[in-house]
Design an enzyme around this catalytic site. Structure first.
Site, PDB file in Angstrom:
ATOM      1  N   GLU A 165       9.014   1.290  11.256  1.00 19.30           N
ATOM      2  CA  GLU A 165      10.120   2.249  11.064  1.00 19.30           C
ATOM      3  C   GLU A 165       9.473   3.631  11.140  1.00 19.30           C
ATOM      4  OE1 GLU A 165      12.180   4.779   9.971  1.00 19.30           O
ATOM      5  OE2 GLU A 165      12.479   4.024   7.918  1.00 19.30           O
ATOM      6  N   ILE A 169       0.555   6.642  13.293  1.00 21.56           N
ATOM      7  CA  ILE A 169      -0.043   5.579  12.469  1.00 21.56           C
ATOM      8  C   ILE A 169       0.645   4.245  12.777  1.00 21.56           C
ATOM      9  CG2 ILE A 169      -0.645   4.861  10.125  1.00 21.56           C
ATOM     10  CD1 ILE A 169      -2.054   7.429  11.000  1.00 21.56           C
ATOM     11  N   GLY A 170       1.912   4.302  13.120  1.00 19.99           N
ATOM     12  CA  GLY A 170       2.609   3.077  13.529  1.00 19.99           C
ATOM     13  C   GLY A 170       1.899   2.410  14.705  1.00 19.99           C
ATOM     14  N   LYS A 195       0.872  -1.186   0.000  1.00 23.88           N
ATOM     15  CA  LYS A 195       0.000   0.000   0.000  1.00 23.88           C
ATOM     16  C   LYS A 195       0.906   1.232   0.000  1.00 23.88           C
ATOM     17  CE  LYS A 195      -1.995   3.048   1.951  1.00 23.88           C
ATOM     18  NZ  LYS A 195      -1.861   4.485   1.557  1.00 23.88           N
TER      19      LYS A 195
END
Ligand code: ADP
Length: 485
Positions: A251, A233-234, A176
Site C-alpha cells: 500500500e 521502500i515498497g 515492525k
C-alpha cells in the site's frame, strides 16, 4: 528531559518484553523534544520474533478452533476500547495528530478486530463440480508467519488493519512499526496478550527500517508480507519477497484527485475537501491532494477553500486543534522543499510557510496551503507531498479531467463532485483507482470497504472481507469416491 526520565519501550517477543541492545529517541512532533525511547531491534531480535511466531503458529494458533480465534479478536476489540483514551494520548504524542483524530483511530482499531472476529466465522472453501467419482473441494488455510511493516502516519489503525485479519485467519505475526511512531504498536502487543492470545501470536520489533524492517522483509521464515509506506521502500520489500517467493501486499500512497463539476454542491464539498487534505496535516496515503475543478466554478471554490484553510487552528495535537504538526523535521523540510518549488510553478492562495509564534517553537509545523493553477508537468502535481498542500488545476471538458486525474502514476482514490448520477457512475467506472467517493470523501472509508491501489499505488487489498481472504491461501483436495463394491 534527561535520558533517565524518558519512558522506555522494548520489543515484545514471545509474550515478553525483551531487553534492548540499543535505543532510538522518540520525539514529540509538536516541540521536537524526546519524550520516550524505543528499542533499536536488528536481525537478531527479528529472527527471535519469527521463531516465536512460528512456534506459536505450529503448536497453538494453527490448531485453534475458529470460535477461539474469533473470541480472542473480540476481546482485543473490547480491550482497545477500554484503553481508548490512553492509546489516543500516546498516538497524539507520538504522531502529533489532534487528539480527537487519535480517538477515532482507537475506535477504528477496535472495529477491525470486531469486524474480522465476525467475518472469519463465515470463511470457508468451496465444493467444485469435477468428475463423477471425485469429490473436490477447497480449503482456506492460513499462511503461517506474516511480516507486517507499517508507517508512522496512522500506526494504531494500520497495525490493527493488517494484524487483525491475519490473526483471525490463524496466522501469527511479526510487526515492525515505524521508527518515528512505534508506541501504540507496542501497547497493542500488550493488549493482545491481556486479551488472552497465546504469547508469540503477535510480536512487535521496533527499529530502523534499514535494520529491523529489512531483516523482516528478507527473513526466509516469513510466509507472507504486508507493507504500507513509500513507493521506494515498497520496491525494496517486494524484491526481498521475490527472493523468498512469498506474496506481498503493498500500500504505497497516492496523489488522489477531487474532480469538481459545475453542478456540485459547494456546501457539502468544501468541508470534506478541506478535511481530506488537512486531516493529520495531509500525511495520509489517500489524502485528496489534487483539486481538478471545472473552469466555471474554479474561482469561487478556491476562494472559499482558501478562507477555510486560513481559518484552521494549527497547534499541538494534544490541545486538539484543527491541524497538528508534521511528523518530523525531515518531513517538514521535504514539504517546504516542494512548496519552494511549487510556489514558483503555481499561485499561492493560502499558507505556504511555517507558522510563527511561541506555541510552534521547536515543532514541525507547516501552514495549510493551496497552490492554484498547477500544471500537469509540475512536480507538485505528480509527486506525493505528504503534507497539507492542495494543488489546484482547471479543466474545461470531462475527458480532460480524466486525463489530468490519470496523469500521475498513482491510483489510490478519487473524489467526484456532481449532482448528475450518470456522470458520477461513468467516472466511478472510468477512473483507474482503488476507491471512488461520490459527493463524499473519507480517507480510506470504513473498515468494511476494501482498499487497494491501482497502478503504482500498490498491490493487493487491505480491509473488508477481501483482506481476510488475502491472509489465507487456497488448497484443493479431491477424494476418490467410487461406488461401493
Ligand atoms: P515513509 O516515507 O512514510 O516514512 P517508509 O517507506 O520510509 O515510509 O517507511 C515505512 C516503513 O518501512 C517504516 O516502518 C520503515 O521503518 C520501514 N522501512 C524503511 N526502510 C526499509 C527497508 N529498507 N526495508 C524494510 N522496511 C523499511
Amino acid at each position: 528531559m534527561s535520558e533517565a526520565d524518558l519512558t522506555e519501550y522494548t520489543a515484545v517477543i514471545a509474550g515478553k518484553k525483551v531487553p534492548a541492545a540499543g535505543w532510538i529517541d522518540v520525539l514529540d512532533p509538536s516541540n521536537g523534544r524526546p519524550f520516550a525511547r524505543v528499542a533499536r531491534c536488528g536481525e537478531a531480535e527479528v529472527a527471535d520474533a519469527v521463531d516465536a511466531a512460528r512456534y506459536t503458529y505450529e503448536s497453538v494458533w494453527r490448531l485453534a478452533p475458529v470460535a477461539e480465534r474469533s473470541g480472542a479478536c473480540r476481546r482485543i476489540a473490547t480491550a482497545i476500547r477500554s484503553a481508548r483514551s490512553e492509546l489516543a494520548t500516546l498516538e497524539t504524542l507520538d504522531t502529533g495528530k489532534p487528539l480527537r483524530q487519535s480517538l477515532v483511530d482507537a475506535d477504528v482499531a477496535a472495529r477491525y478486530f470486531d469486524f474480522y472476529a465476525g467475518v472469519v466465522e463465515a470463511l470457508g472453501g468451496e465444493t467444485i463440480l469435477h468428475q463423477a467419482d471425485r469429490f473436490a473441494f477447497t480449503l482456506r488455510e492460513p499462511y503461517g508467519v506474516c511480516g507486517h511493516i507499517i508507517p508512522w502516519n496512522y500506526p494504531l489503525q494500520i497495525a490493527a488493519r493488517t494484524v487483525a485479519p491475519a490473526l483471525a485467519a490463524g496466522n501469527c505475526c511479526v510487526l515492525k512499526p515505524a521508527e518515528d511512531a512505534p508506541l501504540t504498536s507496542l501497547r497493542l502487543a500488550e493488549i493482545v496478550l491481556e486479551a488472552g492470545l497465546p504469547p508469540g501470536a503477535l510480536n512487535v520489533v521496533p527499529g530502523y527500517g534499514e535494520e529491523a524492517g529489512a531483516a523482516l522483509a528478507a527473513h526466509p521464515g516469513v510466509d507472507r508480507l504486508a507493507f504500507t509506506g513509500s513507493r521506494e521502500i515498497g520496491e525494496a520489500v517486494m524484491s526481498a519477497a521475490a527472493r523468498n517467493i512469498v506474496p506481498v501486499t503493498l500500500e504505497l500512497g497516492g496523489k488522489s484527485p477531487h474532480i469538481v463539476l459545475p453542478d456540485f454542491d459547494a456546501a457539502r464539498a468544501v468541508p470534506l475537501i478541506v478535511d481530506s487534505i488537512t486531516e493529520h496535516a495531509g500525511q495520509n496515503c489517500s489524502a485528496g491532494s489534487r483539486l481538478l475543478v471545472h473552469r466555471s466554478v474554479h474561482e469561487e471554490l478556491v476562494a472559499e477553500l482558501a478562507a477555510a484553510f486560513r481559518a484552521l487552528r494549527v497547534g499541538p495535537g494534544i490541545a486538539d486543534p484543527d491541524m497538528g504538526p508534521l511528523i518530523s523535521a525531515k518531513q517538514r523540510d521535504r514539504v517546504l522543499g516542494y512548496l519552494a518549488e511549487g510556489a514558483g510553478d503555481g499561485v499561492l492562495r493560502a499558507g505556504g510557510a511555517v507558522p510563527e509564534g511561541e506555541v510552534y517553537a521547536g515543532g514541525f509545523y507547516v501552514e495549510p496551503t493551496i497552490l492554484d493553477h498547477v500544471k500537469p508537468w509540475h512536480r507538485v502535481f505528480n509527486e506525493e507531498i505528504f503534507g497539507p498542500v492542495l494543488c489546484v488545476s482547471v479543466f474545461d471538458e470531462l475527458d480532460e479531467a480524466v486525463e489530468l486525474a490519470e496523469h500521475t502514476t498513482y491510483g489510490l482514490a478519487a473524489g467526484v463532485w456532481t449532482s448528475d448520477v450518470t456522470t458520477a457512475h461513468w467516472l466511478a467506472q472510468r477512473l483507474r483507482v482503488g476507491q471512488v467517493f461520490v459527493n463524499n470523501y473519507s480517507a480510506a472509508g470504513g473498515v468494511e470497504l476494501p482498499f487497494g491501489g491501482y497502478r503504482r499505488s500498490g498491490i493487493g487489498v487491505e480491509k473488508g472481507v477481501e483482506a481476510l481472504r488475502e491472509y489465507t491461501r487456497c488448497k484443493t483436495v479431491t477424494i476418490h469416491t467410487p461406488a461401493p463394491a
